[in-house]
Scaffold this motif. Structure first.
Motif, short mmCIF file in Angstrom:
data_model
loop_
_atom_site.label_atom_id
_atom_site.label_comp_id
_atom_site.label_asym_id
_atom_site.label_seq_id
_atom_site.Cartn_x
_atom_site.Cartn_y
_atom_site.Cartn_z
N ALA A 52 16.76 -7.41 3.61
CA ALA A 52 15.68 -8.32 4.04
C ALA A 52 15.13 -9.08 2.84
CB ALA A 52 14.57 -7.52 4.71
N ASP A 53 14.68 -10.30 3.09
CA ASP A 53 14.14 -11.14 2.01
C ASP A 53 12.81 -10.61 1.48
OD1 ASP A 53 16.05 -13.62 2.05
OD2 ASP A 53 15.59 -13.20 4.15
N VAL A 54 12.03 -10.01 2.37
CA VAL A 54 10.75 -9.40 1.99
C VAL A 54 10.62 -8.07 2.71
CG1 VAL A 54 8.24 -9.61 1.98
CG2 VAL A 54 9.64 -11.66 1.77
N LYS A 55 10.17 -7.06 1.97
CA LYS A 55 9.92 -5.75 2.58
C LYS A 55 8.49 -5.32 2.27
CE LYS A 55 14.72 -4.36 1.72
NZ LYS A 55 15.58 -3.39 1.02
N LEU A 56 7.77 -4.96 3.32
CA LEU A 56 6.42 -4.43 3.17
C LEU A 56 6.36 -3.04 3.77
CD1 LEU A 56 4.14 -7.43 4.28
CD2 LEU A 56 4.43 -6.56 1.98
N PHE A 57 5.59 -2.17 3.13
CA PHE A 57 5.32 -0.85 3.71
C PHE A 57 3.82 -0.75 3.86
CE2 PHE A 57 4.75 3.70 4.08
CZ PHE A 57 5.86 4.09 4.84
N VAL A 58 3.37 -0.82 5.11
CA VAL A 58 1.94 -0.81 5.43
C VAL A 58 1.51 0.61 5.74
CG1 VAL A 58 0.16 -1.74 6.95
CG2 VAL A 58 2.14 -3.15 6.34
N THR A 59 0.48 1.09 5.07
CA THR A 59 0.05 2.46 5.28
C THR A 59 -1.47 2.54 5.26
OG1 THR A 59 0.38 4.76 4.55
CG2 THR A 59 0.09 3.10 2.82
N ALA A 60 -2.00 3.71 5.60
CA ALA A 60 -3.43 4.01 5.56
C ALA A 60 -3.54 5.52 5.71
CB ALA A 60 -4.18 3.29 6.67
N ASP A 91 12.42 -1.06 -2.87
CA ASP A 91 11.91 -2.37 -3.31
C ASP A 91 10.83 -2.93 -2.39
OD1 ASP A 91 13.73 -2.60 -1.26
OD2 ASP A 91 14.69 -4.41 -2.04
N ALA A 92 10.22 -2.06 -1.58
CA ALA A 92 9.15 -2.51 -0.68
C ALA A 92 7.83 -2.66 -1.43
CB ALA A 92 8.98 -1.53 0.47
N VAL A 93 7.04 -3.64 -1.02
CA VAL A 93 5.69 -3.81 -1.55
C VAL A 93 4.75 -2.95 -0.71
CG1 VAL A 93 3.83 -5.44 -2.02
CG2 VAL A 93 6.21 -6.18 -2.27
N MET A 94 4.01 -2.07 -1.36
CA MET A 94 3.09 -1.18 -0.64
C MET A 94 1.78 -1.91 -0.33
SD MET A 94 4.87 1.60 -0.40
CE MET A 94 3.65 2.83 0.10
#
Length: 202
Positions: free
Chosen positions: A118-126, A175-178
């Motif tokens: 994927a061109d951009v990877k995000l990992f969304v957490t809480a 390589d995901a942005v947290m």
């Protein structure tokens, strides 16, 4: 031209809200991959076998109004650990990701398994407590009779199941942005995600 945004994270972290907003902002198509598993779970609750339900899944099934109930969420989490179910749904997701005009997919294993390029990877957490409170308020708003403690227990149990499964466990891609949304409003979280995706598109 395709541009794929993969957004992963645990339940009630905000990835669905963020994904829809990012897709709308950039004019990308959006797929909540969790709905695929919920639709299979709903079919299983209605008496279908899990693998057969996944193989026969129709896009129309994703439009059902009953996919957001706690019972369907539980069934979805249970069928998601079945490798044959995941395999049946992988091709659908990868085809969606490559559509021209851009696509945002959110789920548990988009950046690690479905779209590792994927061109951009995000990992969304809480935090679990923060996520449980959000889900608790959501369910109360729908008139569902629940307690905070039961919702928190469900969140923690689902985290353990999703992170501990042998096939495609819930983990951030290397390589995901947290993006931790524990202390962010929905608007702040969306703005952060849009900035990350916008920077990658330049």
């Amino acid at each position: 031209m395709s541009f794929t945004v993969a957004i992963d994270g645990p339940a009630a972290a905000g990835k669905g809200t963020i994904s829809k907003a990012v897709a709308a902002h950039f004019g990308f198509a959006h797929l909540d991959t969790g709905l695929l598993y919920r639709a299979v779970g709903a079919r299983v609750l209605a008496g279908a076998a899990p693998v057969a339900a996944a193989q026969a899944l129709d896009p129309v099934d994703l439009e059902s109004d009953d996919l957001r109930t706690p019972q369907v969420a539980q069934a979805a989490s249970e069928v998601a650990v079945i490798p044959e179910v995941r395999a049946a749904l992988t091709a659908f997701q990868r085809g969606f990701a490559k559509r021209s005009g851009g696509a945002v997919l959110d789920g548990r294993d988009i950046g690690t398994v479905i779209c590792p390029d994927a061109d951009v990877k995000l990992f969304v957490t809480a935090s679990p407590e923060c996520r449980a409170e959000r889900r608790f308020q959501e369910l109360l708003g729908k008139g569902t009779a629940v307690t905070f403690d039961s919702v928190l227990a469900d969140v923690k149990a689902r985290d353990a199941r999703d992170s501990g499964r042998a096939t495609a466990p819930l983990v951030p891609a290397d390589d995901a942005v947290m993006l931790d949304t524990s202390e962010l409003s929905a608007e702040q979280a969306i703005a952060a995600a849009v900035k990350i995706v916008g920077t990658a598109r330049r």
